[in-house]
Design an enzyme around this catalytic site. Sequence first.
Site, PDB file in Angstrom:
ATOM      1  N   VAL A  24     -20.993  -0.049  -6.371  1.00 15.04           N
ATOM      2  CA  VAL A  24     -21.073  -1.506  -6.194  1.00 15.04           C
ATOM      3  C   VAL A  24     -22.458  -1.932  -5.718  1.00 15.04           C
ATOM      4  O   VAL A  24     -23.089  -2.817  -6.305  1.00 15.04           O
ATOM      5  CB  VAL A  24     -19.996  -2.020  -5.208  1.00 15.04           C
ATOM      6  N   LYS A  76       0.872  -1.182   0.000  1.00 13.97           N
ATOM      7  CA  LYS A  76       0.000   0.000   0.000  1.00 13.97           C
ATOM      8  C   LYS A  76       0.906   1.228   0.000  1.00 13.97           C
ATOM      9  O   LYS A  76       2.047   1.155   0.455  1.00 13.97           O
ATOM     10  CB  LYS A  76      -0.855   0.001   1.285  1.00 13.97           C
ATOM     11  N   GLY A 107     -24.337   2.694  -4.137  1.00  8.68           N
ATOM     12  CA  GLY A 107     -23.466   3.456  -5.031  1.00  8.68           C
ATOM     13  C   GLY A 107     -22.998   2.565  -6.162  1.00  8.68           C
ATOM     14  O   GLY A 107     -23.754   1.716  -6.665  1.00  8.68           O
TER      15      GLY A 107
HETATM   16  P1  NAD Z   1     -19.729   4.607  -3.718  1.00  3.31           P
HETATM   17  O1  NAD Z   1     -19.197   5.868  -3.112  1.00  3.31           O
HETATM   18  O2  NAD Z   1     -19.983   4.540  -5.176  1.00  3.31           O
HETATM   19  O3  NAD Z   1     -21.087   4.174  -2.973  1.00  3.31           O
HETATM   20  C1  NAD Z   1     -21.268   4.266  -1.613  1.00  3.31           C
HETATM   21  C2  NAD Z   1     -22.739   4.606  -1.393  1.00  3.31           C
HETATM   22  O4  NAD Z   1     -22.998   4.540   0.006  1.00  3.31           O
HETATM   23  C3  NAD Z   1     -23.103   6.005  -1.844  1.00  3.31           C
HETATM   24  O5  NAD Z   1     -24.272   5.954  -2.638  1.00  3.31           O
HETATM   25  C4  NAD Z   1     -23.350   6.761  -0.533  1.00  3.31           C
HETATM   26  O6  NAD Z   1     -24.347   7.758  -0.646  1.00  3.31           O
HETATM   27  C5  NAD Z   1     -23.803   5.650   0.365  1.00  3.31           C
HETATM   28  N1  NAD Z   1     -23.611   5.895   1.805  1.00  3.31           N
HETATM   29  C6  NAD Z   1     -22.560   6.473   2.433  1.00  3.31           C
HETATM   30  N2  NAD Z   1     -22.757   6.471   3.768  1.00  3.31           N
HETATM   31  C7  NAD Z   1     -23.954   5.876   3.982  1.00  3.31           C
HETATM   32  C8  NAD Z   1     -24.699   5.571   5.117  1.00  3.31           C
HETATM   33  N3  NAD Z   1     -24.271   5.891   6.333  1.00  3.31           N
HETATM   34  N4  NAD Z   1     -25.881   4.954   4.966  1.00  3.31           N
HETATM   35  C9  NAD Z   1     -26.343   4.617   3.741  1.00  3.31           C
HETATM   36  N5  NAD Z   1     -25.672   4.884   2.621  1.00  3.31           N
HETATM   37  C10 NAD Z   1     -24.506   5.502   2.722  1.00  3.31           C
HETATM   38  O7  NAD Z   1     -18.683   3.476  -3.253  1.00  3.31           O
HETATM   39  P2  NAD Z   1     -18.485   2.023  -3.863  1.00  3.31           P
HETATM   40  O8  NAD Z   1     -17.364   2.044  -4.831  1.00  3.31           O
HETATM   41  O9  NAD Z   1     -19.808   1.464  -4.241  1.00  3.31           O
HETATM   42  O10 NAD Z   1     -17.930   1.253  -2.577  1.00  3.31           O
HETATM   43  C11 NAD Z   1     -18.783   0.923  -1.504  1.00  3.31           C
HETATM   44  C12 NAD Z   1     -17.979   0.204  -0.441  1.00  3.31           C
HETATM   45  O11 NAD Z   1     -17.337  -0.949  -1.007  1.00  3.31           O
HETATM   46  C13 NAD Z   1     -16.838   1.018   0.176  1.00  3.31           C
HETATM   47  O12 NAD Z   1     -16.696   0.627   1.535  1.00  3.31           O
HETATM   48  C14 NAD Z   1     -15.632   0.563  -0.618  1.00  3.31           C
HETATM   49  O13 NAD Z   1     -14.429   0.736   0.108  1.00  3.31           O
HETATM   50  C15 NAD Z   1     -15.933  -0.904  -0.794  1.00  3.31           C
HETATM   51  N6  NAD Z   1     -15.287  -1.539  -1.940  1.00  3.31           N
HETATM   52  C16 NAD Z   1     -15.475  -1.055  -3.195  1.00  3.31           C
HETATM   53  C17 NAD Z   1     -14.840  -1.676  -4.261  1.00  3.31           C
HETATM   54  C18 NAD Z   1     -15.044  -1.186  -5.675  1.00  3.31           C
HETATM   55  O14 NAD Z   1     -14.663  -1.899  -6.605  1.00  3.31           O
HETATM   56  N7  NAD Z   1     -15.632  -0.007  -5.868  1.00  3.31           N
HETATM   57  C19 NAD Z   1     -14.009  -2.790  -4.057  1.00  3.31           C
HETATM   58  C20 NAD Z   1     -13.862  -3.293  -2.750  1.00  3.31           C
HETATM   59  C21 NAD Z   1     -14.500  -2.645  -1.702  1.00  3.31           C
END
Ligand code: NAD
Length: 352
Positions: free
Chosen positions: A183, A79, A181
């Site tokens: 994912v 990292k 969001g």
């Molecule tokens: P994103 O920012 O696109 O979506 C997150 C969503 O959660 C947003 O719509 C936001 O409004 C909502 N949110 C935030 N706080 C909230 C709460 N307290 N209650 C309800 N909704 C809430 O992010 P993402 O890329 O979809 O990732 C989501 C999670 O998955 C994160 O924890 C990220 O670290 C993890 N993750 C993502 C990936 C990836 O490929 N994008 C891979 C591994 C892990």
Amino acid sequence: MEITEIQVDGYEKVVRCRDQESGLHALIAVHDTTLGPALGGMRMWPYASEDEALFDVLRLSRGMTFKSAVAETGLGGGKSVILGDPKTLKSEALFRAMGKFVDSQGGLYITAEDMNIGIPDLEIVHQETKWVTGLKRSEGSSGNPSPYTADGCLIGLHAVAEELDKNTSLAGKKIVIQGVGAVGGALAILLKGENADVTICDINEDRVKQLQDEYGFDAVADEHHLDVECDIYSPCARGAGINDETIPKLRCRAIAGCANNQMLEAHHAQDVRDRGILYAPDYVINAGGIINVAVELLPGGYDEGVARERISRIYDNLKQVFEISRTDDIATNEAAKRLALKRIEAARVAKS
Ligand code: NAD
């Protein structure tokens, strides 16, 4: 540019970079490369001190070792962190300096996106080093990982369903997704395609409305989402949502979602187990993105078919984790760690 090594027990290499000209102050931690070069994202954060940044980069790089070992990406864990406020400190000079810093490690560490670092930043880094993944698909890279993370999560949910009811089908399963969001939203749509009974919640009301209008999902306000009795609670928003305060409120049979670090503390995984709730360890079920990125590094370059085949193994990996948890009578997060350590040890023995 001054690059100095920091000795840390249990880590293969930790390096600091200070560059007066660009203002770069960054750390790279390579935790373990037994299984391959250390892949892990680049994070930018206004850390209060270098000690705080070091704590973060050490913790995150170690986590990447376990994640990659379970996901069988053929990579180790690393990292990097840039100390500073992303709103004020980002510049071309900063990311060029960071590129030189990454390059100085000769491929021992390979970088990708993480918090506050986007593709435009990585494109500048890429001008100084080839050790960058997750750039645009149009440039031969693997592109946006989110759809692959969602696919992997769906595959993992089949293993969860089987563990719950001896049947992989998700049809009729009540699933509450917190955070729709990139994912979580994609996952909700995939689940609808499998006739699951999906309820969504998100603090972004426009996003909820858009998905409801288009797909007819039920929705619940975030402050009430734990009240909904369900088969699977799928945290897809943020970390630390499972903690002393929320565990007594859980009304699900399983927790399985893509959010990173869902348990506030490691013992919370045992606490949910004590309540008879099955937990699919976050870094096992959300590995689709990193598996996809890792395919870029194969000799033939990125191949979507190879990525999808490898992502499908999340099913078997989760089944193994559940099996170890049962036979060793331990929480699933501990079981995942055992599986990772077993794979690293096997590679170490094979190498020696
Ligand atoms: P994103 O920012 O696109 O979506 C997150 C969503 O959660 C947003 O719509 C936001 O409004 C909502 N949110 C935030 N706080 C909230 C709460 N307290 N209650 C309800 N909704 C809430 O992010 P993402 O890329 O979809 O990732 C989501 C999670 O998955 C994160 O924890 C990220 O670290 C993890 N993750 C993502 C990936 C990836 O490929 N994008 C891979 C591994 C892990």
